[in-house]
Motif scaffolding. Structure first.
Motif, PDB file in Angstrom:
ATOM      1  N   ASN A  57      58.170 -59.154  28.230  1.00 45.31           N
ATOM      2  CA  ASN A  57      56.834 -59.078  27.615  1.00 45.31           C
ATOM      3  C   ASN A  57      56.309 -57.647  27.488  1.00 45.31           C
ATOM      4  OD1 ASN A  57      56.437 -61.710  26.960  1.00 45.31           O
ATOM      5  ND2 ASN A  57      55.063 -62.190  28.639  1.00 45.31           N
ATOM      6  N   ASP A  58      57.213 -56.681  27.548  1.00 46.55           N
ATOM      7  CA  ASP A  58      56.785 -55.271  27.476  1.00 46.55           C
ATOM      8  C   ASP A  58      55.724 -54.951  28.523  1.00 46.55           C
ATOM      9  OD1 ASP A  58      58.503 -54.737  25.332  1.00 46.55           O
ATOM     10  OD2 ASP A  58      57.012 -55.464  23.888  1.00 46.55           O
ATOM     11  N   THR A  59      55.834 -55.604  29.666  1.00 49.38           N
ATOM     12  CA  THR A  59      54.858 -55.421  30.742  1.00 49.38           C
ATOM     13  C   THR A  59      55.235 -54.204  31.577  1.00 49.38           C
ATOM     14  OG1 THR A  59      54.472 -57.791  30.834  1.00 49.38           O
ATOM     15  CG2 THR A  59      53.752 -56.489  32.735  1.00 49.38           C
ATOM     16  N   ASP A  60      54.346 -53.227  31.628  1.00 49.79           N
ATOM     17  CA  ASP A  60      54.609 -52.022  32.405  1.00 49.79           C
ATOM     18  C   ASP A  60      54.588 -52.319  33.905  1.00 49.79           C
ATOM     19  OD1 ASP A  60      54.723 -50.156  30.176  1.00 49.79           O
ATOM     20  OD2 ASP A  60      52.576 -50.550  29.955  1.00 49.79           O
ATOM     21  N   ASP A  61      55.542 -51.718  34.606  1.00 45.09           N
ATOM     22  CA  ASP A  61      55.591 -51.810  36.070  1.00 45.09           C
ATOM     23  C   ASP A  61      55.671 -53.261  36.546  1.00 45.09           C
ATOM     24  OD1 ASP A  61      55.682 -50.644  38.593  1.00 45.09           O
ATOM     25  OD2 ASP A  61      53.518 -50.806  38.879  1.00 45.09           O
ATOM     26  N   LEU A  62      56.350 -54.119  35.791  1.00 46.37           N
ATOM     27  CA  LEU A  62      56.389 -55.538  36.125  1.00 46.37           C
ATOM     28  C   LEU A  62      57.109 -55.794  37.439  1.00 46.37           C
ATOM     29  CD1 LEU A  62      55.886 -58.503  35.456  1.00 46.37           C
ATOM     30  CD2 LEU A  62      58.020 -58.499  34.141  1.00 46.37           C
ATOM     31  N   SER A  63      58.232 -55.132  37.675  1.00 48.49           N
ATOM     32  CA  SER A  63      58.998 -55.412  38.890  1.00 48.49           C
ATOM     33  C   SER A  63      58.176 -55.143  40.143  1.00 48.49           C
ATOM     34  CB  SER A  63      60.279 -54.567  38.911  1.00 48.49           C
ATOM     35  OG  SER A  63      59.977 -53.182  38.870  1.00 48.49           O
ATOM     36  N   ARG A  64      57.440 -54.047  40.144  1.00 51.01           N
ATOM     37  CA  ARG A  64      56.616 -53.714  41.317  1.00 51.01           C
ATOM     38  C   ARG A  64      55.485 -54.724  41.490  1.00 51.01           C
ATOM     39  NH1 ARG A  64      52.180 -49.918  41.855  1.00 51.01           N
ATOM     40  NH2 ARG A  64      51.959 -49.209  44.005  1.00 51.01           N
ATOM     41  N   GLN A  65      54.874 -55.126  40.402  1.00 47.10           N
ATOM     42  CA  GLN A  65      53.777 -56.090  40.500  1.00 47.10           C
ATOM     43  C   GLN A  65      54.283 -57.461  40.949  1.00 47.10           C
ATOM     44  OE1 GLN A  65      50.450 -55.850  37.644  1.00 47.10           O
ATOM     45  NE2 GLN A  65      51.743 -54.467  36.452  1.00 47.10           N
ATOM     46  N   LEU A  66      55.465 -57.845  40.497  1.00 46.19           N
ATOM     47  CA  LEU A  66      56.047 -59.114  40.951  1.00 46.19           C
ATOM     48  C   LEU A  66      56.284 -59.090  42.456  1.00 46.19           C
ATOM     49  CD1 LEU A  66      58.661 -59.838  38.124  1.00 46.19           C
ATOM     50  CD2 LEU A  66      56.646 -61.220  38.652  1.00 46.19           C
ATOM     51  N   LEU A  67      56.875 -58.015  42.945  1.00 45.14           N
ATOM     52  CA  LEU A  67      57.180 -57.925  44.380  1.00 45.14           C
ATOM     53  C   LEU A  67      55.904 -57.889  45.218  1.00 45.14           C
ATOM     54  CD1 LEU A  67      60.161 -55.394  44.332  1.00 45.14           C
ATOM     55  CD2 LEU A  67      60.245 -57.880  44.661  1.00 45.14           C
ATOM     56  N   ARG A  68      54.888 -57.198  44.745  1.00 45.58           N
ATOM     57  CA  ARG A  68      53.628 -57.147  45.486  1.00 45.58           C
ATOM     58  C   ARG A  68      52.966 -58.527  45.527  1.00 45.58           C
ATOM     59  NH1 ARG A  68      50.323 -52.249  42.938  1.00 45.58           N
ATOM     60  NH2 ARG A  68      49.022 -52.468  44.797  1.00 45.58           N
ATOM     61  N   THR A  69      53.063 -59.251  44.422  1.00 39.55           N
ATOM     62  CA  THR A  69      52.490 -60.596  44.382  1.00 39.55           C
ATOM     63  C   THR A  69      53.248 -61.533  45.313  1.00 39.55           C
ATOM     64  OG1 THR A  69      51.839 -60.243  42.068  1.00 39.55           O
ATOM     65  CG2 THR A  69      51.877 -62.522  42.860  1.00 39.55           C
ATOM     66  N   ILE A  70      54.558 -61.463  45.285  1.00 39.89           N
ATOM     67  CA  ILE A  70      55.376 -62.309  46.160  1.00 39.89           C
ATOM     68  C   ILE A  70      55.089 -62.008  47.625  1.00 39.89           C
ATOM     69  CG2 ILE A  70      57.750 -62.781  46.895  1.00 39.89           C
ATOM     70  CD1 ILE A  70      58.603 -62.353  43.965  1.00 39.89           C
ATOM     71  N   ASP A  71      55.001 -60.746  47.970  1.00 38.30           N
ATOM     72  CA  ASP A  71      54.762 -60.380  49.371  1.00 38.30           C
ATOM     73  C   ASP A  71      53.352 -60.750  49.819  1.00 38.30           C
ATOM     74  OD1 ASP A  71      57.300 -59.390  49.563  1.00 38.30           O
ATOM     75  OD2 ASP A  71      56.737 -57.304  49.198  1.00 38.30           O
ATOM     76  N   ARG A  72      52.378 -60.554  48.953  1.00 44.36           N
ATOM     77  CA  ARG A  72      50.991 -60.813  49.350  1.00 44.36           C
ATOM     78  C   ARG A  72      50.750 -62.279  49.659  1.00 44.36           C
ATOM     79  NH1 ARG A  72      46.022 -57.991  48.497  1.00 44.36           N
ATOM     80  NH2 ARG A  72      44.227 -59.382  48.594  1.00 44.36           N
ATOM     81  N   TRP A  73      51.315 -63.161  48.829  1.00 41.67           N
ATOM     82  CA  TRP A  73      51.107 -64.601  49.033  1.00 41.67           C
ATOM     83  C   TRP A  73      52.347 -65.309  49.578  1.00 41.67           C
ATOM     84  CZ3 TRP A  73      48.475 -62.157  44.956  1.00 41.67           C
ATOM     85  CH2 TRP A  73      47.084 -62.252  45.030  1.00 41.67           C
ATOM     86  N   GLN A  74      53.319 -64.518  50.041  1.00 44.99           N
ATOM     87  CA  GLN A  74      54.523 -65.051  50.693  1.00 44.99           C
ATOM     88  C   GLN A  74      55.171 -66.156  49.847  1.00 44.99           C
ATOM     89  OE1 GLN A  74      53.425 -66.200  54.687  1.00 44.99           O
ATOM     90  NE2 GLN A  74      52.942 -64.122  55.290  1.00 44.99           N
ATOM     91  N   LEU A  75      55.362 -65.859  48.581  1.00 45.55           N
ATOM     92  CA  LEU A  75      55.927 -66.840  47.678  1.00 45.55           C
ATOM     93  C   LEU A  75      57.421 -67.080  47.945  1.00 45.55           C
ATOM     94  CD1 LEU A  75      54.209 -65.730  44.334  1.00 45.55           C
ATOM     95  CD2 LEU A  75      53.446 -67.446  45.995  1.00 45.55           C
ATOM     96  N   PHE A  76      58.052 -66.181  48.685  1.00 48.03           N
ATOM     97  CA  PHE A  76      59.471 -66.353  49.010  1.00 48.03           C
ATOM     98  C   PHE A  76      59.710 -67.593  49.867  1.00 48.03           C
ATOM     99  CE2 PHE A  76      57.456 -63.018  51.594  1.00 48.03           C
ATOM    100  CZ  PHE A  76      57.395 -63.657  52.835  1.00 48.03           C
ATOM    101  N   ARG A  77      58.664 -68.157  50.450  1.00 49.16           N
ATOM    102  CA  ARG A  77      58.839 -69.381  51.261  1.00 49.16           C
ATOM    103  C   ARG A  77      59.195 -70.594  50.398  1.00 49.16           C
ATOM    104  NH1 ARG A  77      53.014 -71.528  51.444  1.00 49.16           N
ATOM    105  NH2 ARG A  77      51.869 -69.944  50.268  1.00 49.16           N
ATOM    106  N   PHE A  78      59.013 -70.484  49.082  1.00 50.59           N
ATOM    107  CA  PHE A  78      59.348 -71.597  48.210  1.00 50.59           C
ATOM    108  C   PHE A  78      60.771 -71.495  47.653  1.00 50.59           C
ATOM    109  CE2 PHE A  78      54.683 -71.107  47.810  1.00 50.59           C
ATOM    110  CZ  PHE A  78      54.303 -72.351  48.282  1.00 50.59           C
ATOM    111  N   ASP A  79      61.454 -70.367  47.916  1.00 49.14           N
ATOM    112  CA  ASP A  79      62.813 -70.187  47.389  1.00 49.14           C
ATOM    113  C   ASP A  79      63.817 -71.059  48.173  1.00 49.14           C
ATOM    114  OD1 ASP A  79      61.804 -68.431  45.568  1.00 49.14           O
ATOM    115  OD2 ASP A  79      62.366 -66.633  46.693  1.00 49.14           O
TER     116      ASP A  79
END
Length: 248
Positions: free
Chosen positions: A226-248
């Motif tokens: 989506n031509d989203t700037d800095d997407l990888s960093r924002q994804l990782l920050r979102t995953i870490d903040r809400w601990q989304l890795f618990r659903f993997d």
């Protein structure tokens, strides 16, 4: 009387040297006593005044920090965006706007948690079928819809801001000034996202494990989702903040 005087003179004649020494000693002692008394009666010598001490404020370990006149930033320094492009919205909404992650953190915590609770099972089903980590799907949806509050999601069930292209045969709509895909349900949006990030130019990412969300985040950012700037960093920050890795 004459006899006593003669005896004295006779004694002095025999011991004149001793008497002379004793007399000299008495004279010296008398002078020292006089000088000592004189010194006792004299005023004490004036001492040179010491320089006044410099008035240096004491240093304390618990001294309070000075009060700043400028308002401190609400976000910690580590949470602030550092680059020029990070200050722009993911959907191209004018300069100076906060990033998608920053906008997400300003929402009520309950809004974000309700969104995660609503779509966590859908994300896990997509992971089982396509191998896309649930954390990546949830974080991508959270960022591109501001937890479901963006017009694309609210009006067109588009939870990933996927735009129109020549290969899209379905319905379309407009949000934030651009053409986007329109879906009948939220589930079809999640399914289309799984197909989108596992085919075409994104097909090489299927080699990553379904729990390796770090590489998935890096891949989406490098391939320009989506031509989203800095997407990888924002994804990782979102995953870490809400601990989304618990659903993997």
């Amino acid at each position: 009387m004459t006899l006593s005087l003669s005896r004295v003179l006779s004694f002095a004649g025999r011991h004149w040297l001793r008497l002379l020494i004793i007399g000299g000693a008495l004279f010296v002692l008398t002078r020292k006593q006089v000088n000592f008394n004189v010194r006792l009666g004299s005023p004490a010598p004036t001492e040179e005044a010491a320089p006044a001490p410099v008035n240096v404020p004491p240093v304390t370990l618990n001294s309070e920090a000075p009060i700043l006149t400028e308002k401190l930033p609400e976000q910690p320094i580590a949470e602030q965006s550092g680059g020029f492009f990070e200050r722009f919205s993911l959907f191209g909404g004018g300069g100076g706007e906060a990033s998608a992650y920053d906008q997400l953190t300003r929402l009520e915590q309950k809004t974000v948690e309700d969104f995660i609770r609503r779509f966590s099972n859908v994300a896990q089903a997509e992971q089982e079928k396509f191998g896309v980590p649930s954390s990546i799907t949830l974080a991508n949806a959270l960022l591109h819809t501001r937890a479901g509050s963006a017009p694309a999601a609210r009006d067109h069930n588009n939870f990933f801001a996927l735009g129109c292209d020549d290969d899209w045969p379905g319905s379309t709509g407009r949000a934030d000034g651009k053409c986007i895909r329109r879906y009948e349900t939220a589930w079809t949006s999640f399914r289309d996202h799984s197909l989108y990030v596992t085919s075409g130019r994104y097909a090489p990412m299927t080699q990553f494990g379904e729990t390796d969300y770090q590489r998935w985040a890096a891949g989406l950012g490098e391939l320009g989702f989506n031509d989203t700037d800095d997407l990888s960093r924002q994804l990782l920050r979102t995953i870490d903040r809400w601990q989304l890795f618990r659903f993997d």
